[in-house]
Design a protein around this motif. Sequence first.
Motif, PDB file in Angstrom:
ATOM      1  N   ILE A 144       0.839  -1.138   0.019  1.00  0.00           N
ATOM      2  CA  ILE A 144      -0.107  -0.022  -0.039  1.00  0.00           C
ATOM      3  C   ILE A 144       0.947   1.147  -0.141  1.00  0.00           C
ATOM      4  O   ILE A 144       1.712   1.322   0.834  1.00  0.00           O
ATOM      5  CB  ILE A 144      -0.918  -0.041   1.247  1.00  0.00           C
ATOM      6  CG1 ILE A 144      -1.833  -1.421   1.360  1.00  0.00           C
ATOM      7  CG2 ILE A 144      -1.854   1.266   1.311  1.00  0.00           C
ATOM      8  CD1 ILE A 144      -2.681  -1.445   0.057  1.00  0.00           C
ATOM      9  N   LYS A 145       0.463   2.134  -0.931  1.00  0.00           N
ATOM     10  CA  LYS A 145       1.412   3.359  -1.016  1.00  0.00           C
ATOM     11  C   LYS A 145       0.675   4.222   0.272  1.00  0.00           C
ATOM     12  O   LYS A 145      -0.696   4.533   0.059  1.00  0.00           O
ATOM     13  CB  LYS A 145       1.310   4.109  -2.002  1.00  0.00           C
ATOM     14  CG  LYS A 145       2.048   5.503  -2.389  1.00  0.00           C
ATOM     15  CD  LYS A 145       2.136   6.032  -3.621  1.00  0.00           C
ATOM     16  CE  LYS A 145       2.957   5.255  -4.703  1.00  0.00           C
ATOM     17  NZ  LYS A 145       3.219   5.805  -5.782  1.00  0.00           N
ATOM     18  N   VAL A 146       1.471   4.994   1.055  1.00  0.00           N
ATOM     19  CA  VAL A 146       0.953   5.741   2.182  1.00  0.00           C
ATOM     20  C   VAL A 146       1.529   6.939   2.192  1.00  0.00           C
ATOM     21  O   VAL A 146       3.128   7.252   2.025  1.00  0.00           O
ATOM     22  CB  VAL A 146       1.317   4.795   3.700  1.00  0.00           C
ATOM     23  CG1 VAL A 146       0.766   5.937   4.804  1.00  0.00           C
ATOM     24  CG2 VAL A 146       0.597   3.667   3.380  1.00  0.00           C
ATOM     25  N   GLY A 207       9.080  21.480  10.718  1.00  0.00           N
ATOM     26  CA  GLY A 207      10.206  20.878  10.088  1.00  0.00           C
ATOM     27  C   GLY A 207       9.842  19.407   9.438  1.00  0.00           C
ATOM     28  O   GLY A 207      10.670  18.634   9.363  1.00  0.00           O
ATOM     29  N   MET A 208       8.690  19.286   9.032  1.00  0.00           N
ATOM     30  CA  MET A 208       8.000  18.141   8.456  1.00  0.00           C
ATOM     31  C   MET A 208       7.828  18.458   6.997  1.00  0.00           C
ATOM     32  O   MET A 208       7.254  19.448   6.483  1.00  0.00           O
ATOM     33  CB  MET A 208       7.030  17.741   9.143  1.00  0.00           C
ATOM     34  CG  MET A 208       6.718  17.700  10.772  1.00  0.00           C
ATOM     35  SD  MET A 208       8.189  16.413  11.321  1.00  0.00           S
ATOM     36  CE  MET A 208       7.418  15.030  11.138  1.00  0.00           C
ATOM     37  N   VAL A 209       7.926  17.351   6.305  1.00  0.00           N
ATOM     38  CA  VAL A 209       7.445  17.175   4.787  1.00  0.00           C
ATOM     39  C   VAL A 209       6.513  15.982   4.548  1.00  0.00           C
ATOM     40  O   VAL A 209       6.761  14.795   5.257  1.00  0.00           O
ATOM     41  CB  VAL A 209       8.712  17.185   3.846  1.00  0.00           C
ATOM     42  CG1 VAL A 209       9.316  18.546   3.834  1.00  0.00           C
ATOM     43  CG2 VAL A 209       9.575  15.933   4.211  1.00  0.00           C
ATOM     44  N   MET A 210       5.690  16.154   3.581  1.00  0.00           N
ATOM     45  CA  MET A 210       5.001  14.888   3.026  1.00  0.00           C
ATOM     46  C   MET A 210       5.875  13.922   2.326  1.00  0.00           C
ATOM     47  O   MET A 210       6.534  14.473   1.482  1.00  0.00           O
ATOM     48  CB  MET A 210       3.908  15.203   2.284  1.00  0.00           C
ATOM     49  CG  MET A 210       2.598  16.129   3.139  1.00  0.00           C
ATOM     50  SD  MET A 210       2.191  15.289   4.771  1.00  0.00           S
ATOM     51  CE  MET A 210       1.327  13.726   4.023  1.00  0.00           C
ATOM     52  N   SER A 211       5.958  12.622   2.623  1.00  0.00           N
ATOM     53  CA  SER A 211       6.539  11.685   1.945  1.00  0.00           C
ATOM     54  C   SER A 211       5.694  10.314   1.332  1.00  0.00           C
ATOM     55  O   SER A 211       4.712  10.107   2.274  1.00  0.00           O
ATOM     56  CB  SER A 211       7.765  11.155   2.635  1.00  0.00           C
ATOM     57  OG  SER A 211       8.467  10.216   2.105  1.00  0.00           O
ATOM     58  N   ASP A 212       5.770   9.814   0.310  1.00  0.00           N
ATOM     59  CA  ASP A 212       5.151   8.692  -0.340  1.00  0.00           C
ATOM     60  C   ASP A 212       6.020   7.485   0.123  1.00  0.00           C
ATOM     61  O   ASP A 212       7.150   7.374  -0.275  1.00  0.00           O
ATOM     62  CB  ASP A 212       4.805   8.756  -1.756  1.00  0.00           C
ATOM     63  CG  ASP A 212       3.749   9.933  -2.065  1.00  0.00           C
ATOM     64  OD1 ASP A 212       3.004   9.972  -1.180  1.00  0.00           O
ATOM     65  OD2 ASP A 212       3.481  10.462  -2.944  1.00  0.00           O
TER      66      ASP A 212
END
Length: 374
Positions: A144-146, A207-212
Amino acid sequence: MKKDYYEILGIDKGADAATIKKAYRKKAIEFHPDKNPGDHTAEEKFKEAAEAYEILSDPDKKARYDQYGHAAFDGAGGFGGGSGHMNMDDIFSQFGDIFGGAFGGGGFGGFGGGGGARRVKGSNLRIKVKLTLEDIANGVEKKIKVKRKVKASGVTFKTCNTCNGSGQVSRITNTILGRMQTSSPCPTCNGSGQIIDSKPAGADAQGMVMSDETVSIKIPAGVVEGMQLKVSGKGNEAPGNNSVPGDLLVVIEELEHEFLKREGENLHYDLYISFSEAVLGGSKEIETVSGRVRIKLEEGIQSGKILRLKGKGLPSINGYRPGDLLIHINVWTPKKLTKEQRDFFESMQNDENFTPHPTKSDKSFFEKVKEMFS
């Protein structure tokens, strides 16, 4: 084999929330690492108690455990229902408030409270996974891609000036009973003890980023609609160096099968046969979750008869014997006849062999339903 959670805490299955909390506090204080330094057996018992409390203190998890036991949460690939995948920091982070001041200043040897900043956990993510009956029958591994929050590459943190890295702020108030000191999470760093020092372009204020990320989930056979599995550490990360990621909660959604209907571990199949097949008998090929099988139809088989194929249903998540496949016979009556066919049936209307003569072995519809559910 895992111990029973009620047995670990020394309580009955009907215990209420207050009793469960009291029992856990007693066990946790008894086996706390500060009281048993270097005792690995005590440490394991401490973790067992935390795992039991995590499940039994949550009404939804407790209900699933009461119904399915450990199998409701177990599964290869790192997901489970309890703290078997937690380290000591996780336990103190989640349940530290239960101990109050039992270990000086409300802390736990540097894992939280007065001794140092509490360990911050990221938020959980929840996804639905759609499964076919074949998936449920055999167990399946899903990729599953999260989309999750992670700390940006190059972000750095520094000690919070408000709480000096403790993660808590204290306040002293005067009451009629004297001076009283209370502590609460630091509003500047949200209890982590750290704040942003520098962050790269594109990162948010924390300091956060979205990542797949592609997560592999091994789902055991026999799961049911609405069951929730947990993949530890695959939720959102939290800011700061002293943090742990949240969890990925996987909710099972069962897809409807074209021919089979589920009832617990049993499966139902409606088999339609022609009038000729009912009279003469023969064999038919039908679909099951493990492939196609051929069944025999006896001569003169009646509409409404139920044939049972033992073990051809779904496996039990508790490890009990698998369910059965119940085949419901339905004789299809033609609505249009040729002249020759009509003449034949008209000539048979008064024939003794075509007159119904049900015997005791020919159960009524209600008897069959009663037998099926008993």
